[in-house]
Enzyme design. Structure first.
Site, mmCIF file in Angstrom:
data_model
loop_
_atom_site.group_PDB
_atom_site.id
_atom_site.type_symbol
_atom_site.label_atom_id
_atom_site.label_comp_id
_atom_site.label_asym_id
_atom_site.label_seq_id
_atom_site.Cartn_x
_atom_site.Cartn_y
_atom_site.Cartn_z
ATOM 1 N N SER A 54 0.795 -1.230 0.000
ATOM 2 C CA SER A 54 0.000 0.000 0.000
ATOM 3 C C SER A 54 0.829 1.284 0.000
ATOM 4 O O SER A 54 1.508 1.578 -0.961
ATOM 5 C CB SER A 54 -0.954 -0.055 1.191
ATOM 6 O OG SER A 54 -1.900 0.935 1.075
ATOM 7 N N ASP A 270 -2.125 1.240 -3.426
ATOM 8 C CA ASP A 270 -3.045 0.182 -3.854
ATOM 9 C C ASP A 270 -4.477 0.713 -3.975
ATOM 10 O O ASP A 270 -5.425 -0.064 -4.078
ATOM 11 C CB ASP A 270 -3.000 -1.021 -2.896
ATOM 12 C CG ASP A 270 -3.417 -0.657 -1.484
ATOM 13 O OD1 ASP A 270 -3.395 0.531 -1.133
ATOM 14 O OD2 ASP A 270 -3.787 -1.566 -0.720
ATOM 15 N N ALA A 363 -8.486 9.633 9.147
ATOM 16 C CA ALA A 363 -8.061 10.940 8.633
ATOM 17 C C ALA A 363 -7.172 10.779 7.400
ATOM 18 O O ALA A 363 -7.149 11.644 6.518
ATOM 19 C CB ALA A 363 -7.311 11.698 9.723
ATOM 20 N N PRO A 491 2.607 2.662 18.307
ATOM 21 C CA PRO A 491 3.483 1.956 17.369
ATOM 22 C C PRO A 491 2.719 1.654 16.086
ATOM 23 O O PRO A 491 1.556 1.238 16.149
ATOM 24 C CB PRO A 491 3.827 0.662 18.105
ATOM 25 C CG PRO A 491 2.737 0.458 19.095
ATOM 26 C CD PRO A 491 2.167 1.792 19.428
ATOM 27 N N SER A 492 3.361 1.881 14.954
ATOM 28 C CA SER A 492 2.708 1.586 13.672
ATOM 29 C C SER A 492 2.566 0.082 13.491
ATOM 30 O O SER A 492 3.398 -0.689 13.972
ATOM 31 C CB SER A 492 3.559 2.161 12.540
ATOM 32 O OG SER A 492 3.215 1.555 11.321
ATOM 33 N N THR A 494 2.305 -1.012 10.339
ATOM 34 C CA THR A 494 2.725 -1.233 8.947
ATOM 35 C C THR A 494 4.161 -0.810 8.692
ATOM 36 O O THR A 494 4.722 -1.127 7.650
ATOM 37 C CB THR A 494 1.827 -0.451 7.961
ATOM 38 O OG1 THR A 494 1.946 0.939 8.257
ATOM 39 C CG2 THR A 494 0.383 -0.884 8.045
HETATM 40 C C1 G16 Z 1 -3.109 0.619 6.561
HETATM 41 C C2 G16 Z 1 -4.416 0.358 7.259
HETATM 42 C C3 G16 Z 1 -4.998 1.657 7.763
HETATM 43 C C4 G16 Z 1 -3.979 2.364 8.658
HETATM 44 C C5 G16 Z 1 -2.645 2.514 7.933
HETATM 45 C C6 G16 Z 1 -1.556 3.011 8.859
HETATM 46 O O1 G16 Z 1 -3.339 1.421 5.448
HETATM 47 O O2 G16 Z 1 -5.289 -0.266 6.362
HETATM 48 O O3 G16 Z 1 -6.165 1.375 8.466
HETATM 49 O O4 G16 Z 1 -4.449 3.626 9.012
HETATM 50 O O5 G16 Z 1 -2.212 1.263 7.442
HETATM 51 O O6 G16 Z 1 -1.448 2.106 9.920
HETATM 52 P P1 G16 Z 1 -0.298 2.203 11.005
HETATM 53 O O7 G16 Z 1 -0.423 3.572 11.600
HETATM 54 O O8 G16 Z 1 -0.582 1.111 11.970
HETATM 55 O O9 G16 Z 1 0.997 2.067 10.272
HETATM 56 P P2 G16 Z 1 -2.674 1.107 4.046
HETATM 57 O O10 G16 Z 1 -3.347 2.046 3.105
HETATM 58 O O11 G16 Z 1 -1.202 1.357 4.191
HETATM 59 O O12 G16 Z 1 -2.999 -0.332 3.795
#
Ligand code: G16
EC number: 5.4.2.3
Length: 544
Positions: A54, A270, A363, A491-492, A494
């Protein structure tokens, strides 16, 4: 051994599946193939697998499962996914046996897995690894090759509803949305419409969204002109462009022309998020993020319901990243119910299901609208009872088309953009009037690296740190120094970072609060890598 596990690093099924450097994922994809087949046999339905990272840089990749109704994988199976991805090669087959036993899966029952990938160069070899996993359990499958994430979610739901949700092909997706858009736009007639035929500039983040929105634009060109930039023909995916770049940097992407008051939209890698923006006559950048999209769409649905004479339980779901001004606007001005949940679409989606109409948006531009079957039934009833010139009936028809234009399975850049364009036309407002709904509180988002982000334990919809214990009192102390201050860290799921969010009365204060909190995270949370640096070169300057 096929696709051996060559790394010791623990990988977790996080906010949106597994996500890391692409070269670490071969064994994960193979095992996710096996997992998808087991899930399909267990649910007796088609399961989807999307290969994407993504918003992450092009070197990363990732994978997530899509459950039978197009929703994210159920949380109890996320744990299984993590176990499968991390077990040693020699224990893999006994773990599979124990999953089969525990969940009473009939291994001889039929299964079907569909999968797709974004445009990352690593996607095709990871697809091959996934396929090897699927084939190891003799499942049927379809490789849809390069699609947006929301297209794959749509396909899973369409297949499992035998086409009731829509024709289960990528073309069926384009047809369903374009037919609803064209119908709505041919129905809407204003004596004075701000833009007769609107034009929008789309930043495709150099990803799959650019390819698919071009296909869509041909089908709807009678009512809107879509010009696509960063269209994956030369630039690098998500580099200096895309929804995440625009939202976090609070500035326009490269490659999109600056024309005052022209509507612009950025997709992510994506195409499951969208952020709007425009430039004023001084070429100053103005952003309309997921919060403003939610406010516009919720307002439009609420108006439709009033016009159709329907009373429905409509709620908006946000996360802690929602701008404080948006929450105030929705509750105080629009008198709508608002809920706040943890980050991650899966959390928003399940909360939104509690309402008859649940509008959910992060957001960062990720969101959609969910409608209970009862709403659709009530609308059909209004249509059956009304005469052809009845305004209630027209409103009910419009809302039904609005529902058809919505990808109810997941956030969808293309669908969301077309919903925004429709809402603007219906309300006969331009981007300036939309932007003026409320004024965002100045805010700043930063990220900081720590050695082990798993030590962070949070509570209260991820707005307070429980562990490490010393952090939250420091954040509270800092927040109290700033007028209208609000800040939290998490913490993230992703990226290998801790995210810091801050709001305050001025941009300068929001920037300083974010910086001071990031320093606390770095110093008390085991920071590693680059130490946070003060904003504005340490000077108390206002951002231009
Ligand atoms: C994904 C999740 C979203 C989230 C984002 C960031 O988005 O589908 O719900 O807001 O990651 O998440 P985090 O703050 O835990 O890194 P995407 O568009 O990257 O798939």
């Amino acid at each position: 051994m096929n696709h051996p596990k060559l790394i010791n690093q623990i990988l977790e099924y996080g906010t949106a599946g597994f996500r890391t450097k692409a070269n670490l994922l071969d064994h994960v994809l193979y095992r996710v193939g096996i997992l998808a087949v087991l899930r399909s046999k267990f649910k007796k339905a088609t399961i989807g697998v999307m290969i994407t990272a993504s918003h992450n840089p092009v070197e990363d990749n990732g994978v997530k499962l899509v459950d039978p109704h197009g929703e994210m994988l159920a949380p109890d199976w996320e744990v299984i996914a993590t176990d499968l991805a991390n077990v040693s090669d020699d224990r893999l087959s006994s773990l599979i046996d124990s999953i089969v036993h525990k969940w009473e899966i009939d291994i001889t029952s039929p299964s079907n897995v569909i999968f797709a990938r974004d445009t990352r160069p690593s996607g095709s070899s990871l697809s091959a690894s996934l396929l090897d996993g699927i084939k190891s359990l003799n499942s049927s499958f379809t490789d849809f090759e390069i699609l947006t994430t929301p297209q794959l979610h749509y396909l899973v739901h369409s297949i499992n509803t035998n086409g009731l949700y829509g024709t289960p092909t990528p073309e069926g997706y384009i047809k369903k949305l374009s037919a609803a858009f064209n119908q709505l736009h041919s129905n809407i007639k204003h004596e004075t419409t701000p833009f007769e035929k609107p034009r929008i500039f789309v930043d495709g983040a150099n990803g799959v969204g650019a390819l698919q929105v071009k296909k869509m634009s041909k089908e709807i060109e009678s009512y809107i002109t879509i010009e696509v930039f960063n269209d994956a023909t030369s630039g690098k995916l998500n580099h200096m462009c895309g929804a995440d770049y625009v939202k976090i940097q609070q500035k326009a992407p490269e490659g999109v022309p600056i024309i005052p008051y022209e509507r612009c939209a950025s997709f992510d890698g994506d195409a499951d998020r969208v952020i709007y923006y425009y430039f004023d006559s001084d070429k100053r950048f103005h952003m309309l993020d997921g919060d403003k999209i939610a406010a516009l769409i919720a307002g439009c649905i609420s108006d439709f319901c009033v016009q159709a004479g329907l009373s429905v339980d409509l709620g908006v779901v946000q996360t802690a990243y929602a701008n404080g001004a948006s929450t105030k606007y929705l509750t105080d001005t629009k008198m709508l119910k608002v809920a706040c949940v943890c980050t991650g679409v899966k959390h928003l989606h399940s909360k939104a299901q509690e309402f008859e109409v649940g509008v959910y948006f992060e957001a960062n531009g990720h969101g959609t609208v969910l409608y209970k079957a009862s709403v659709k039934q009530k609308l059909n009833q209004v249509i059956q009872n009304g005469s052809s010139d009845d305004s209630c009936r027209v409103a009910a028809e419009n809302l039904l088309n609005f529902i058809d234009l919505t990808n109810e399975t997941v956030g969808d850049s293309i669908s969301d953009m077309l919903l925004v364009e429709t809402a603007l036309k219906i309300k006969a407002i331009d981007v300036l009037m939309w932007d003026a709904m409320y004024v965002d509180l100045p805010n700043r988002q930063l990220k900081t690296q720590v050695c082990d982000r798993s030590i962070f334990v949070l509570t209260n919809a991820e707005q307070q740190v429980v562990k490490p214990e010393s952090i939250q009192p420091k954040i509270d102390e800092l927040v109290s120094k700033y007028k209208d201050g609000r800040s939290f860290v998490r913490p993230s799921g992703t990226e290998d970072v801790v995210r810091i969010y801050a709001e305050a009365d001025t941009q300068m204060n929001a920037d300083w609060l974010a910086y001071e909190v990031s320093l606390v995270v770095y110093e008390l949370g085991g920071g590693c890598g680059k130490k946070p640096t003060p904003p504005h070169d340490g000077k108390l300057l206002t951002i231009a």
